[in-house]
Every structure is written in C-alpha cells, then in structure tokens.
Design an enzyme around this catalytic site. Sequence first.
Site, PDB file in Angstrom:
ATOM      1  N   LYS A 116       0.805  -1.212   0.000  1.00  0.00           N
ATOM      2  CA  LYS A 116       0.000   0.000   0.000  1.00  0.00           C
ATOM      3  C   LYS A 116       0.845   1.272   0.000  1.00  0.00           C
ATOM      4  CE  LYS A 116      -3.604  -2.478  -0.178  1.00  0.00           C
ATOM      5  NZ  LYS A 116      -4.345  -2.945   0.947  1.00  0.00           N
ATOM      6  N   GLY A 164      -9.522  -6.029   2.861  1.00  0.00           N
ATOM      7  CA  GLY A 164     -10.738  -6.502   3.513  1.00  0.00           C
ATOM      8  C   GLY A 164     -10.977  -5.922   4.891  1.00  0.00           C
ATOM      9  N   GLY A 165     -10.319  -4.801   5.211  1.00  0.00           N
ATOM     10  CA  GLY A 165     -10.531  -4.145   6.493  1.00  0.00           C
ATOM     11  C   GLY A 165      -9.701  -4.694   7.635  1.00  0.00           C
ATOM     12  N   LEU A 203     -11.512  10.385   6.382  1.00  0.00           N
ATOM     13  CA  LEU A 203     -12.586  11.198   5.813  1.00  0.00           C
ATOM     14  C   LEU A 203     -13.905  10.750   6.422  1.00  0.00           C
ATOM     15  CD1 LEU A 203     -11.397  11.104   2.078  1.00  0.00           C
ATOM     16  CD2 LEU A 203     -10.917  12.859   3.807  1.00  0.00           C
ATOM     17  N   HIS A 208     -17.036   5.520  -1.950  1.00  0.00           N
ATOM     18  CA  HIS A 208     -15.974   4.666  -2.489  1.00  0.00           C
ATOM     19  C   HIS A 208     -16.230   4.542  -3.989  1.00  0.00           C
ATOM     20  CE1 HIS A 208     -13.357   0.833  -1.951  1.00  0.00           C
ATOM     21  NE2 HIS A 208     -13.307   1.241  -3.221  1.00  0.00           N
ATOM     22  N   GLU A 287      -6.059   2.598  -3.210  1.00  0.00           N
ATOM     23  CA  GLU A 287      -5.329   1.410  -3.626  1.00  0.00           C
ATOM     24  C   GLU A 287      -5.634   1.102  -5.083  1.00  0.00           C
ATOM     25  OE1 GLU A 287      -6.436  -2.127  -1.543  1.00  0.00           O
ATOM     26  OE2 GLU A 287      -8.582  -1.845  -1.868  1.00  0.00           O
ATOM     27  N   ASN A 289      -6.241  -2.401  -7.497  1.00  0.00           N
ATOM     28  CA  ASN A 289      -6.362  -3.853  -7.600  1.00  0.00           C
ATOM     29  C   ASN A 289      -5.915  -4.284  -8.990  1.00  0.00           C
ATOM     30  OD1 ASN A 289      -7.416  -4.530  -5.014  1.00  0.00           O
ATOM     31  ND2 ASN A 289      -9.354  -3.602  -5.621  1.00  0.00           N
ATOM     32  N   ARG A 291      -6.272  -6.856 -10.935  1.00  0.00           N
ATOM     33  CA  ARG A 291      -7.024  -8.063 -11.321  1.00  0.00           C
ATOM     34  C   ARG A 291      -8.415  -7.648 -11.760  1.00  0.00           C
ATOM     35  NH1 ARG A 291     -10.579  -8.044  -7.168  1.00  0.00           N
ATOM     36  NH2 ARG A 291      -9.828  -7.519  -5.082  1.00  0.00           N
ATOM     37  N   ARG A 337     -24.566  -8.452  -4.465  1.00  0.00           N
ATOM     38  CA  ARG A 337     -23.826  -9.676  -4.155  1.00  0.00           C
ATOM     39  C   ARG A 337     -24.680 -10.556  -3.242  1.00  0.00           C
ATOM     40  NH1 ARG A 337     -17.437  -8.242  -3.196  1.00  0.00           N
ATOM     41  NH2 ARG A 337     -17.266  -6.506  -4.685  1.00  0.00           N
TER      42      ARG A 337
END
Length: 448
Positions: A116, A164-165, A203, A208, A287, A289, A291, A337
């Site tokens: 990161k 994932g937090g 923030l 997001h 970040e 990703n 993929r 989801r």
Amino acid sequence: MFSKILIANRGEIALRVLRACKELGIATVAVHSTADADAMHVRLADESVCIGPPSSRESYLNIHQIVAACEITGADAVHPGYGFLSENAKFAEILEAHGITFIGPTSEHIRMMGDKITAKTTAEDLGIPVVPGSAGSVDTDDDAFRTAEEIGYPVLIKATAGGGGRGMKLARSKDDLIEAYRTARGEAGAAFGNDSVYMEKYLDKPRHIEVQVFGDGEGDAVHLGERDCSLQRRHQKVWEEANSPALNVEQRMKIGEICADAMRKMKYRGAGTVEFLYENGEFYFIEMNTRLQVEHPITEAITGIDLVHEQIRVAAGAGLSVTQKDITFSGHAIECRINAENAATFRPSPGTITHFHAPGGLGVRIDSGVYQGYKIPPYYDSLIGKLIVHGRTRVECMMRLKRALDEFVVDGIDTTLPLFQDLIANQDIANGDYDIHWLEHYLENKPK
C-alpha cells in the site's frame, strides 16, 4: 491466441471465465478441491483436475499443484479470476518460468501495487490524487504521535499488506491513538505475516468510487468509467452501481483520463481498478487492484465490452480491441452480491440448495455457479451469485432490480436476498444519497 486456459479459481468467477473461453473457441481446464468436485465449472470444462483437499491452502492456493495441472493438461495460460492467487507476484513469476502465460499484469506491477505504501507513492508520482498521510510506514509509538499531529485527527491506521478491512483501525483523538496503532499492527501481523502499518487522514463521509482501467502493456491504455461501491459492511462491498449517482460527466471523464494516463506511463498490462475515496468533489487514491473485480459485470453492462475477452486478448499479445473514443456509456447498472448468509445476523449458511429459480427478462443477468441440489461447502467465501440489472436510466434500473429480486428464489439455505429487498425500498438508496458508512448505520438502527 491460447489453445488451452486453466482456470485457477472456483465458484461464479470460474464459470464466468469458462464462458468467455468457450466464446473465444479456447479449450478449458478446471481445477478443483475435493469439496468442489460437483461444481458447475468443473462439469462444463473440457478437462478437470483435482488439486487437493477442501482447505484453500492445500488446493486453490497451492501453486505447485496448479503448475502441475498445467503441465499434465498442456494448458498454455492461466486465468486466476479474483481472490486466491490473482494478485500473487510469485505465482505469476513461476508460471512465466514454466512458459505459461499469466492472464494479468506483470509480477512487477502486482508487487508494486500490492504494497500500500509503494502503491500510494507510485500513484502520487503518476499524477493520481492521494489521501494525505504518512510518507512511509509508521514504526514506533513516537512516529504514530508525530504523524497524527502532522495529518490532523481523525486518522486511519492501515496495514501496508492489508485488505478486507483487516489491520485497519480508526483513532479520533490522541487519547485512543496508541491503542488503535498497536491493535492494527497486531492484526496485520496475524493476518498477513507483516505488521507494517501506515497512516492516512480519515474522511468522515466519503463515497468509495473506483475506475476501471485496461492497458496493453506497451503504453496504450483506456478507462471504462467508474463504479460506486459505497454500500459496504465491514469494508466488504455489498451493492455496486455504474455510473456513480454522485458524479457528473465532466468529473467522470476527468478522473478516468487521469487513471488511463497513469496506466500508459506505467505500461500496465491487462485489467486494473484504481480505487478512491470521494468527498466534497475531491478524489483520494486508496489502492489499486491488479485483477478483475467481482463487480466487473456492471461495467460490461454500460459499455457492452466483455472484460474477460479483453483480458485474454491482451495477455495473448493481440492488444486492446477498443480505443478511448470507441468507449461509450449507456444507461445504468447495479449489482447485488448474494451471499449464503442470514440477512439479519450475517451468519454463514452452508448447506444444500433445495430450490433455485433465477430471475430473467430484459436487462437481467445472473452470475452464479450454483444450481438446485448443489451443496454449498463451508470452506470458502459465502458469495453464491451476483444479480446484475441494467436500465436506460437509474430509475428504470431500480424498478427492474425490484422486480428481479421478487422473482429470485433460493431455498434450503439462508441468503442476503431479503437485505436487498429492504434496500430497494429505502428512500436514501432511491435518491443515491449514501456513503461508505451508510449501510452499517442502517443495519445498527434497523428494528430487530
């Protein structure tokens, strides 16, 4: 083009990749654990290889077994899907050493964006706006105090190798900084084998927002718009939209071009997603990703571009099939989801699906590997499928989603379908008025 692709994953994403391969006339190999012997992608693949027992570590994360499966079947490429080994630089390097193409970015870019701190520094160097924070890792209590004072409270302490937090803690004042800092380091060490953490400005009510990018590895790259992933529980995305209800066309194209330009400078190869927090009209990189994302179907819905086809093309050296001017955005799309979890307690619910009826009709897509009689194993992620709807407008999309949710039937296990039926009836959701904290506040205050 490849002659045979091994799919190093399971569940709905394995089936999604298999379908793309079939459409391109490419033979497929499914690898599976003993628990997934009856999975749909295993049934439909041209060949299948059992690579170990149910434990992910002994099967889907077992690099040696997967490479052996490639050699046994003659697969000349591997698609990693998402999760598991999809962002493992060592895996990509080992495949290349065996003359097998990794359908994804270079190991260098995977490694760069997997850390990161390095990712943030790289993004800043490439002209991507970033969240104010520490220049590197925060290694001592004194460093934590000094950095927090420079940034200004509240601050977020995050694992450098995290996701994932996990290894993420909030400190609203000096009084709770050290406890948060030490807890974050402890969680990071336990989860990732690396207790290094860094610090960012917290923030209060951001959204997001992520930008889908694609590069050919030679210096050409495009963006395919953004997705709004603000509806989250414990930092896990639940509902995604494309395009974001919060952005206008000018903002969308500006941040998209910033990201595409960064990918050109990097000579990035394949699919990637640049993720931001967005507040008061400003974007802050968090970040990248390297993929395919779980939520890629909503981008496909509004652009008409098959992202898995594109991944395979680029990996084979055929380049991008589109230029930026070819990409247009049509209508609105939402993904829900669907997890095998109790909608009230979120307790996992493995077991046998006794009845399964998927919704259909114009603008409705189901990405799922389950079927009636399928037994959901208790060893893996609880995602059993994704409901994706597309409409000419957001209002039409919401009405179509409501209709599709009413048609969707999964019996024998608990699912999160009732949660989405509640959300679709909520006025804030109807207005597109939510942030990354909205869903957790909603769940906390919802009558039991």
